[in-house]
Design a protein around this motif. Structure first.
Motif, PDB file in Angstrom:
ATOM      1  N   VAL A   1      -2.817   4.046  -7.519  1.00 13.92           N
ATOM      2  CA  VAL A   1      -3.485   4.791  -6.449  1.00 13.92           C
ATOM      3  C   VAL A   1      -4.955   5.030  -6.806  1.00 13.92           C
ATOM      4  O   VAL A   1      -5.859   4.757  -6.005  1.00 13.92           O
TER       5      VAL A   1
ATOM      6  N   VAL B   1       0.811   4.431  -3.458  1.00 12.49           N
ATOM      7  CA  VAL B   1       1.307   5.651  -2.801  1.00 12.49           C
ATOM      8  C   VAL B   1       2.811   5.536  -2.542  1.00 12.49           C
ATOM      9  O   VAL B   1       3.566   6.491  -2.774  1.00 12.49           O
ATOM     10  N   GLY B   2       3.247   4.383  -2.075  1.00 10.66           N
ATOM     11  CA  GLY B   2       4.676   4.185  -1.805  1.00 10.66           C
ATOM     12  C   GLY B   2       5.519   4.283  -3.065  1.00 10.66           C
ATOM     13  O   GLY B   2       6.554   4.962  -3.077  1.00 10.66           O
ATOM     14  N   SER B   3       5.077   3.628  -4.140  1.00  9.81           N
ATOM     15  CA  SER B   3       5.861   3.681  -5.375  1.00  9.81           C
ATOM     16  C   SER B   3       5.812   5.068  -6.005  1.00  9.81           C
ATOM     17  O   SER B   3       6.803   5.522  -6.588  1.00  9.81           O
ATOM     18  N   THR B   4       4.700   5.776  -5.865  1.00 11.27           N
ATOM     19  CA  THR B   4       4.630   7.153  -6.368  1.00 11.27           C
ATOM     20  C   THR B   4       5.603   8.044  -5.606  1.00 11.27           C
ATOM     21  O   THR B   4       6.342   8.829  -6.200  1.00 11.27           O
ATOM     22  N   THR B   5       5.629   7.908  -4.296  1.00  2.33           N
ATOM     23  CA  THR B   5       6.539   8.704  -3.469  1.00  2.33           C
ATOM     24  C   THR B   5       7.988   8.424  -3.812  1.00  2.33           C
ATOM     25  O   THR B   5       8.792   9.343  -3.985  1.00  2.33           O
ATOM     26  N   VAL B   6       8.328   7.144  -3.931  1.00  2.00           N
ATOM     27  CA  VAL B   6       9.705   6.772  -4.261  1.00  2.00           C
ATOM     28  C   VAL B   6      10.081   7.267  -5.650  1.00  2.00           C
ATOM     29  O   VAL B   6      11.161   7.834  -5.850  1.00  2.00           O
TER      30      VAL B   6
ATOM     31  N   TYR C   1       8.835   9.767  -7.535  1.00  7.05           N
ATOM     32  CA  TYR C   1       8.984  11.217  -7.615  1.00  7.05           C
ATOM     33  C   TYR C   1      10.166  11.709  -6.784  1.00  7.05           C
ATOM     34  O   TYR C   1      10.864  12.635  -7.191  1.00  7.05           O
ATOM     35  N   SER C   2      10.428  11.104  -5.644  1.00  8.53           N
ATOM     36  CA  SER C   2      11.582  11.509  -4.835  1.00  8.53           C
ATOM     37  C   SER C   2      12.884  11.229  -5.565  1.00  8.53           C
ATOM     38  O   SER C   2      13.788  12.072  -5.584  1.00  8.53           O
TER      39      SER C   2
END
Length: 165
Positions: free
Chosen positions: A76, A96-101, A103-104
């Motif tokens: 990012v 952003v997508g891999s960070t969201t996935v 951490y989720s």
């Protein structure tokens, strides 16, 4: 040590993103050569820390998690250094997508799968069992007595109000 691995992961992300750039002039070619040296140093650091991850009382999961988190956050942060707008947007969205996935999944795993050991709920008692000369300085009893520590999210209506109100 997990945070240090996060820095290694972020630097690795920067190197990966900048290796995708084409070198046009002498300065950029020198930068490309420098990135090859940086790659060796970063990979060497990761290998050394990974080797020390299996020493007793060192958590390998913190090292792995720190490196993964640093890498995706590095995608990012360093995606803006890419000259091509198309690739900058692609790498930013991937980051952003891999960070969201990541951490989720981590938070879902923590809340659904991890069980707290009952013996760890009382940290002072746990350490007193294993270390004879341990002296607890958490001051939990004093906090409960003076009403500054509340359990269960409710009000601590013990009748004593030491706040001066």
């Amino acid at each position: 040590s997990g945070a240090v691995m996060g820095l290694f992961g972020a630097k690795l992300a920067e190197i990966v993103l900048l290796c995708c750039e084409k070198s046009n002039n002498l300065v950029e070619k020198a930068g490309a050569r420098s990135r090859k040296q940086q790659t060796c140093l970063v990979v060497g650091g990761i290998v050394i820390v990974a080797a020390m991850s299996f020493i007793p009382y060192v958590d390998w999961a913190a090292h792995l998690g720190g490196m993964c988190a640093g890498f995706v956050l590095g995608l990012v942060c360093f995606s803006f250094h890419i000259r091509s707008w198309v690739f900058m947007i692609i790498w930013f969205v991937v980051g952003v997508g891999s960070t969201t996935v990541l951490y989720s999944l981590g938070i879902a795993y923590m809340y659904n799968e991890v069980e707290t050991k009952d013996e760890l709920r009382d940290v002072c008692g746990y350490y007193k069992n294993y270390f004879d000369d341990y002296e607890c300085r958490c001051m939990l009893d004093e906090a409960i007595q003076f009403g500054s520590w509340q359990f269960g999210g409710g009000n601590n209506n013990s009748g004593d109000n030491h706040s001066g109100d």
